[in-house]
Design a protein around this motif. Structure first.
Motif, PDB file in Angstrom:
ATOM      1  N   VAL A 286      -1.697  -3.366 -21.621  1.00 58.44           N
ATOM      2  CA  VAL A 286      -1.151  -2.761 -22.841  1.00 58.44           C
ATOM      3  C   VAL A 286      -0.264  -1.597 -22.425  1.00 58.44           C
ATOM      4  CG1 VAL A 286      -1.699  -1.575 -25.008  1.00 58.44           C
ATOM      5  CG2 VAL A 286      -3.196  -3.418 -24.182  1.00 58.44           C
ATOM      6  N   SER A 287       1.052  -1.750 -22.632  1.00 56.11           N
ATOM      7  CA  SER A 287       2.017  -0.704 -22.260  1.00 56.11           C
ATOM      8  C   SER A 287       1.751  -0.145 -20.864  1.00 56.11           C
ATOM      9  CB  SER A 287       1.986   0.443 -23.287  1.00 56.11           C
ATOM     10  OG  SER A 287       2.330  -0.032 -24.549  1.00 56.11           O
ATOM     11  N   GLY A 288       1.539  -1.022 -19.905  1.00 55.28           N
ATOM     12  CA  GLY A 288       1.348  -0.607 -18.510  1.00 55.28           C
ATOM     13  C   GLY A 288      -0.101  -0.347 -18.138  1.00 55.28           C
ATOM     14  N   ARG A 289      -0.960  -0.104 -19.109  1.00 51.73           N
ATOM     15  CA  ARG A 289      -2.377   0.119 -18.794  1.00 51.73           C
ATOM     16  C   ARG A 289      -2.983  -1.178 -18.267  1.00 51.73           C
ATOM     17  NH1 ARG A 289      -0.734   2.549 -23.239  1.00 51.73           N
ATOM     18  NH2 ARG A 289      -1.517   4.577 -23.888  1.00 51.73           N
ATOM     19  N   TYR A 290      -3.756  -1.082 -17.210  1.00 58.90           N
ATOM     20  CA  TYR A 290      -4.500  -2.194 -16.598  1.00 58.90           C
ATOM     21  C   TYR A 290      -3.612  -3.185 -15.831  1.00 58.90           C
ATOM     22  CZ  TYR A 290      -7.113  -0.335 -20.530  1.00 58.90           C
ATOM     23  OH  TYR A 290      -7.658   0.520 -21.453  1.00 58.90           O
ATOM     24  N   VAL A 291      -2.321  -2.881 -15.717  1.00 58.84           N
ATOM     25  CA  VAL A 291      -1.447  -3.727 -14.904  1.00 58.84           C
ATOM     26  C   VAL A 291      -1.893  -3.607 -13.449  1.00 58.84           C
ATOM     27  CG1 VAL A 291       0.897  -3.820 -13.945  1.00 58.84           C
ATOM     28  CG2 VAL A 291       0.566  -3.633 -16.414  1.00 58.84           C
ATOM     29  N   THR A 292      -1.819  -4.716 -12.692  1.00 60.14           N
ATOM     30  CA  THR A 292      -2.095  -4.606 -11.260  1.00 60.14           C
ATOM     31  C   THR A 292      -0.820  -4.891 -10.461  1.00 60.14           C
ATOM     32  OG1 THR A 292      -2.799  -6.900 -11.114  1.00 60.14           O
ATOM     33  CG2 THR A 292      -4.529  -5.274 -11.448  1.00 60.14           C
ATOM     34  N   ARG A 293      -0.704  -4.210  -9.342  1.00 60.30           N
ATOM     35  CA  ARG A 293       0.422  -4.402  -8.431  1.00 60.30           C
ATOM     36  C   ARG A 293      -0.131  -4.427  -7.007  1.00 60.30           C
ATOM     37  NH1 ARG A 293       2.956  -5.959 -11.740  1.00 60.30           N
ATOM     38  NH2 ARG A 293       4.957  -5.391 -12.622  1.00 60.30           N
ATOM     39  N   VAL A 294       0.381  -5.345  -6.197  1.00 61.04           N
ATOM     40  CA  VAL A 294      -0.051  -5.380  -4.807  1.00 61.04           C
ATOM     41  C   VAL A 294       0.927  -4.549  -3.972  1.00 61.04           C
ATOM     42  CG1 VAL A 294      -0.531  -6.838  -2.802  1.00 61.04           C
ATOM     43  CG2 VAL A 294      -1.103  -7.639  -5.106  1.00 61.04           C
TER      44      VAL A 294
END
Ligand SMILES: [Zn+2]
Length: 415
Positions: A286-294
């Motif tokens: 949600v609007s960048g919250r909880y996004v994952t990036r390696v």
């Protein structure tokens, strides 16, 4: 039913056109989504634009210190299992609502609204549903008086002249006091881990004990109401006592509570519970919250933690996942609140025994807090160096407001 823009006065149509042009220019210039500047232009040209754009469509207003953005998104998703509901994105004062309100294809509108703007937005949109999540301290140097917010909501509800259904968190004493005798109300046991802002009874100021299960009672009669919706582990219990499995990709107990609120709202609107829950399963961020990036072999998951209550929830989640490393990213600029004394209220001791890196403008404040709490850590001048300082694997990144937005930029997250 969605109406076409032809039903709007010419002045409103012109104001919306000017606003969307301003938004486009802002986007082209790389200054974010442009929703706020566009909304400001529209409202400057037609002060009644929000009311006119909403028209007769049902509006749900969602407010509270924590969980607004996520709950707003989940409410819109849940209703959309039956008919299109459109929500604003992030910007939560009146100009930030214009873009969503201008969507003529939306059958319903769901607005995340800043706590202090709730009476204004509820009146302008003649909202039919109001979601009250919680009231805790935020930005200590600016909003020191949580009681002021509770009083604002309470007096609004006592004056409102049309039927508005309140869906509220039964576990937050300030919310319960703000709702008062208002009817109708749907109580959801949405949890309240952070107790430090509700040590005194909001009605009579007696010191009021809270029980372990979140219940509260006071001699003055302010008691925790019986909730008709509650979360039990992986299950959502509805008002009939039937249980429904909640499978979310969003992490944490607090998001299960947010989902419970969303389903309570959509169920009021006669949306099938199973279909609504199915929609929520698909939400990953949600609007960048909880996004994952390696990054360099570390799978970094982003959390926005902006005040003691949300830090407490996020730390509880990190602590529940054995061995997981964490990066703490601390800024204290105007939008974060410049007072960092809250660091001493949050139980950072829960992080003992994990690999921790600290960065951000106020990393030294954070490092001192961890040192006193006996939590070993590495201090790094940049986010990239902080990521490299923890072992490869899963990493939770917890950041204050401006730090979170810097991290989105740094990790190239398109939100
Ligand atoms: Zn009392």
């Amino acid at each position: 039913m969605p109406s076409s823009t032809h039903a709007l006065p010419a002045r409103t149509r012109a104001a919306v056109a000017a606003g969307s042009l301003a938004s486009r220019i802002s986007r082209i210039l790389g200054r974010g989504h442009g929703a706020v500047i566009g909304g400001r232009v529209t409202l400057a040209l037609d002060n009644h634009a929000l009311t006119r754009l909403v028209g007769a469509r049902p509006v749900t207003v969602v407010t509270g210190t924590n969980g607004k953005s996520t709950t707003t998104r989940l409410v819109a998703e849940a209703i959309s299992a039956d008919r299109l509901a459109v929500a604003n994105r992030g910007a939560n004062m009146p100009p930030g609502l214009i873009e969503a309100a201008a969507r003529r294809d939306a059958a319903e509108l769901v607005f995340e609204v800043d706590e202090l703007y709730v009476p204004d937005v509820v009146r302008r949109t003649k909202a039919s549903t109001l979601v009250l999540l919680n009231i805790t301290r935020d930005q200590l140097d600016r909003i020191s008086e949580i009681r002021r917010i509770a009083e604002l909501w309470r007096s609004m509800l006592s004056e409102i002249a049309w039927p508005i259904t309140v869906v509220a968190n039964a576990d937050d004493p300030l919310v319960v006091w703000a709702v008062g005798d208002h009817m109708p109300v749907v109580w959801v046991a949405a949890g309240y881990r952070w107790r430090d802002d509700a040590a005194l009874c909001p009605r009579c100021s007696r010191v009021r004990p809270m029980s372990e299960d979140g219940g509260f009672t006071c001699e003055c009669g302010l008691n925790r109401p019986d909730a008709t919706w509650r979360v039990d582990g992986e299950l959502l219990i509805d008002p009939t006592g039937a249980s429904h499995r909640v499978n979310l990709q969003l992490p944490g107990e607090f998001n299960k509570s947010n989902a419970a609120i969303a389903i309570a709202v959509s169920s009021l609107k006669h949306v099938d519970i199973t279909q609504a829950l199915h929609r929520l399963t698909a939400v990953t961020d949600v609007s960048g919250r909880y996004v994952t990036r390696v990054v360099h072999g570390r799978t970094v998951r982003l959390f926005l933690a902006k005040n003691p209550a949300s830090w407490s929830e996020s730390l509880h989640l990190v602590a529940s996942e054995p061995g997981r490393a964490a990066i703490l990213l601390i800024n204290a600029r105007v939008a974060d609140g410049m007072d960092t004394s809250w660091l001493w209220d949050v139980p950072f001791e829960d992080l003992q025994g994990r690999s921790i890196a600290v960065t951000g403008d106020r990393r030294v404040d954070m490092a001192l807090r961890l040192h006193v709490g006996g939590v070993a850590h590495t201090m790094a001048p940049t986010l990239r160096e902080a990521i490299d300082a923890v072992p490869a694997g899963d990493v939770e990144l917890l950041a204050t407001y401006t730090a979170f937005h810097e991290a989105l930029k740094e990790l190239e997250v398109d939100w």
